[in-house]
Design an enzyme around this catalytic site. Structure first.
Site, PDB file in Angstrom:
ATOM      1  N   LYS A 197     -13.110  13.179  47.665  1.00  0.00           N
ATOM      2  CA  LYS A 197     -12.469  12.296  48.659  1.00  0.00           C
ATOM      3  C   LYS A 197     -12.467  12.918  50.056  1.00  0.00           C
ATOM      4  O   LYS A 197     -11.968  14.035  50.247  1.00  0.00           O
ATOM      5  CB  LYS A 197     -11.039  11.997  48.202  1.00  0.00           C
ATOM      6  CG  LYS A 197     -10.289  10.971  49.037  1.00  0.00           C
ATOM      7  CD  LYS A 197      -8.931  10.665  48.398  1.00  0.00           C
ATOM      8  CE  LYS A 197      -8.178   9.562  49.090  1.00  0.00           C
ATOM      9  NZ  LYS A 197      -6.917   9.224  48.375  1.00  0.00           N
ATOM     10  N   CYS A 248     -10.008   5.578  47.416  1.00  0.00           N
ATOM     11  CA  CYS A 248      -8.829   5.005  48.053  1.00  0.00           C
ATOM     12  C   CYS A 248      -8.837   5.034  49.580  1.00  0.00           C
ATOM     13  O   CYS A 248      -9.568   4.288  50.186  1.00  0.00           O
ATOM     14  CB  CYS A 248      -7.561   5.635  47.472  1.00  0.00           C
ATOM     15  SG  CYS A 248      -6.177   4.465  47.559  1.00  0.00           S
ATOM     16  N   GLU A 294      -8.630   5.784  40.795  1.00  0.00           N
ATOM     17  CA  GLU A 294      -8.445   7.154  41.291  1.00  0.00           C
ATOM     18  C   GLU A 294      -7.468   7.888  40.352  1.00  0.00           C
ATOM     19  O   GLU A 294      -6.511   7.281  39.862  1.00  0.00           O
ATOM     20  CB  GLU A 294      -7.836   7.055  42.698  1.00  0.00           C
ATOM     21  CG  GLU A 294      -7.459   8.359  43.358  1.00  0.00           C
ATOM     22  CD  GLU A 294      -6.760   8.122  44.726  1.00  0.00           C
ATOM     23  OE1 GLU A 294      -6.306   6.990  45.001  1.00  0.00           O
ATOM     24  OE2 GLU A 294      -6.687   9.088  45.502  1.00  0.00           O
TER      25      GLU A 294
HETATM   26  C1  ACM Z   1      -4.437   6.708  48.471  1.00  0.00           C
HETATM   27  O1  ACM Z   1      -5.357   7.117  49.169  1.00  0.00           O
HETATM   28  N1  ACM Z   1      -4.368   6.981  47.181  1.00  0.00           N
HETATM   29  C2  ACM Z   1      -3.377   5.863  49.043  1.00  0.00           C
END
Ligand code: ACM
Length: 262
Positions: free
Chosen positions: A109, A142, A38
């Site tokens: 995301k 993530c 990420e």
């Molecule tokens: C995250 O979602 N980078 C902890």
């Protein structure tokens, strides 16, 4: 299919250096698909919105997507990696997928962690499947991991392989990924970063231990908590297509959607 990841410690704001690290890491490899962490090009710990705007890029016309497309063409492989995206002034924590013929698609995301909520909008691309040379892949970023519905949706849509780009700060996912893989019968490439970022009173320690998990829940390879590493292994994506564990239990067909809470 040869799949792998690059684990490293991106330096905040040093896009040139971070891109060069990836270029060097891929120089000698033999792979069909590589996953990067990420926000691999910028680092994670933004401290104000101006900084996020300055470091965000258009997808697919920005520098990082073009850079990855050139690398994918040169090495004849597919690459997925996370980056901050700006689109008509809106900011997203995004991931891009490119291949030998260039840009393929992006994912924004869905579940933002902690102060990401100050910088980014929750993504609305949803969980899409991309077919690369006959293999169905889906992307997650993530904190999406803690919402099992995210990977479940990709699996129900036919994903064989989950490209999971992370900057993990909680210690749980490297273990939990084995359960996610078993319950969905998918391969997972978990590409995490390592190192500590300390900026303006904020500090994050990222947990490394990137790994590739099989549909049986086996950790096929794993990196250390603190190391630059590239791991590549050969898998048979067909192993993710069989959702039954015996003649009575097909994990997808026997779902009791009539009983589940919506
Ligand atoms: C995250 O979602 N980078 C902890």
């Amino acid at each position: 299919m040869k799949i792998g990841y690059v684990q490293f410690n991106p330096e905040f704001g040093n896009v040139e250096g971070n891109l060069n690290h990836v270029k060097d890491a891929l120089e000698e490899i033999d792979a069909d698909l590589i996953v990067l962490p990420e926000l691999f090009n910028t680092g994670y710990t933004f401290t104000d919105i101006k900084e996020v705007h300055e470091l965000s890029e258009d997808i697919p016309n920005g520098r990082t997507t073009k850079f990855l497309s050139e690398l994918a063409k040169k090495h004849n492989l597919f690459i997925a990696g996370g980056l901050a995206e700006v689109s008509e002034g809106r900011l997203f924590n995004s991931a891009v997928l490119v291949g030998p013929d260039g840009y393929i698609g992006k994912y924004r995301k869905s579940h933002l962690f902690f102060e990401e909520n100050l910088w980014f909008e929750p993504g609305e691309t949803g969980f899409q499947i991309f077919n690369i040379n006959g293999v169905n892949v889906g992307m997650l970023i993530c904190f999406d991991w803690i919402f099992p519905e995210a990977m479940r949706t990709l699996a129900l849509k036919g994903a064989d392989l989950i490209l999971h780009m992370t900057n993990l700060v909680l210690p749980f996912y490297q273990i939990s990924a084995t359960t996610r893989a078993v319950e969905n019968k998918v391969f997972i490439i978990l590409s995490n970063r390592y190192g500590t970022e300390k900026r303006n009173g904020r500090e994050f320690r990222f947990t490394g231990q990137s790994e590739i998990v099989s549909p049986k829940g086996e950790i096929l390879v794993q990196s250390l908590a603190e190391e630059d590493d590239v791991k590549i292994i050969e898998i048979n994506p067909e192993e993710a297509r069989k959702k039954s564990i015996n003649e009575y239990n097909d994990l997808f067909k026997m779902r009791r959607t009539d009983l589940y809470f919506k």
